[in-house]
Motif scaffolding. Structure first.
Motif, PDB file in Angstrom:
ATOM      1  N   ASP A   1       0.789  -1.227   0.000  1.00  0.00           N
ATOM      2  CA  ASP A   1       0.000   0.000   0.000  1.00  0.00           C
ATOM      3  C   ASP A   1       0.822   1.278   0.000  1.00  0.00           C
TER       4      ASP A   1
ATOM      5  N   ASP B   1      -1.684   4.183   1.108  1.00  0.00           N
ATOM      6  CA  ASP B   1      -1.662   4.345   2.563  1.00  0.00           C
ATOM      7  C   ASP B   1      -1.640   5.804   3.011  1.00  0.00           C
TER       8      ASP B   1
ATOM      9  N   SER C   1      -6.323   2.687   3.531  1.00  0.00           N
ATOM     10  CA  SER C   1      -5.474   1.517   3.697  1.00  0.00           C
ATOM     11  C   SER C   1      -5.785   0.774   4.996  1.00  0.00           C
TER      12      SER C   1
END
Length: 237
Positions: A32, A71, A119
């Motif tokens: 991520d 993320d 995320s």
């Protein structure tokens, strides 16, 4: 025994093949800290309704954030969670195992609503659903392994850090992967197969495999794990 490692981006309430992928690995890494892609599976998935397939989408902040990572992607508000719960309840209230599974779904969403990052929403739901499906594969985050010089090199370094002998890839990557580079690194590549999943008693025909795992859970209850294994785990070389 050879060790298999798989590395892919997180998805929102993924389909059963995603969990089959995790189960096929000895260790799984959520990738991520890479570019967020719009109109993708990162923040949305599909459910079955009487009118056909319908998207449920987590709204995220994207304006002016062209290079943000998955993320780093922030959720826009909290109303989405309640909306999703109401929609799923309306569409699956008559599912065979609704009463058994619904407390799990409600509790899952109650925990997700306070998460500010996409995320973390994805990771938390993936971990909890994997547990419900009796998948014991350890799940890691790519950020644990630091940055790398390039996409392939980074993946190879993560595999090496985890002591992998084999790298599990999605089937679409076969068209562009440089397998010789992996071979030079001493790693064998296996491509996951998503063929041969058994169908189940799904509402609103025709049957559709590519829907959120919540469909499978609510329709099959405690039998769900046996529907998350493809007939041929890996594609033939």
């Amino acid at each position: 025994m050879p060790k298999r490692v798989g590395i892919i981006q997180s998805n929102y309430m993924p389909w059963k093949g995603y969990f089959d992928f995790i189960a096929s690995c000895d260790e799984f890494v959520l990738l991520d800290d890479v570019q967020y892609t719009r109109r993708d599976w990162r923040n949305r998935n599909r459910i079955k309704t009487q009118e056909g397939l319908r998207w449920i989408t987590v709204p995220v902040e994207v304006k002016g954030k062209f290079d943000q990572h998955i993320d780093e992607t922030q959720v826009a508000g909290r109303e989405w969670a309640e909306q999703h719960v109401r929609t799923i309840q309306h569409c699956y209230g008559k599912a065979r195992h609704f009463k058994t599974v619904w407390p799990f779904v409600e509790t899952l969403y109650a925990g997700l609503v306070s998460e500010p990052l996409l995320s973390r929403i994805n990771e938390r739901s993936i971990r909890e659903i994997a547990g419900r499906l009796e998948i014991a594969t350890p799940i890691r985050r790519s950020e644990e392994f630091g940055a790398g010089p390039g996409k392939n090199e980074r993946l190879i370094e993560i595999c090496r850090s985890l002591g992998a002998d084999m790298y599990v890839s999605g089937p679409a990557a076969r068209a562009y992967m440089d397998l010789a580079e992996w071979e030079r690194a001493g790693l064998r590549v296996e491509f996951k197969s998503y063929a041969g999943y058994p169908e189940y008693d799904q509402a609103h025909p025709p049957f559709e495999h590519a829907v959120t795992i919540l469909d499978l859970l609510l329709q099959t209850g405690n039998d769900a794990p046996r529907y998350v294994r493809s007939a041929t785990p890996f594609e033939a070389g």
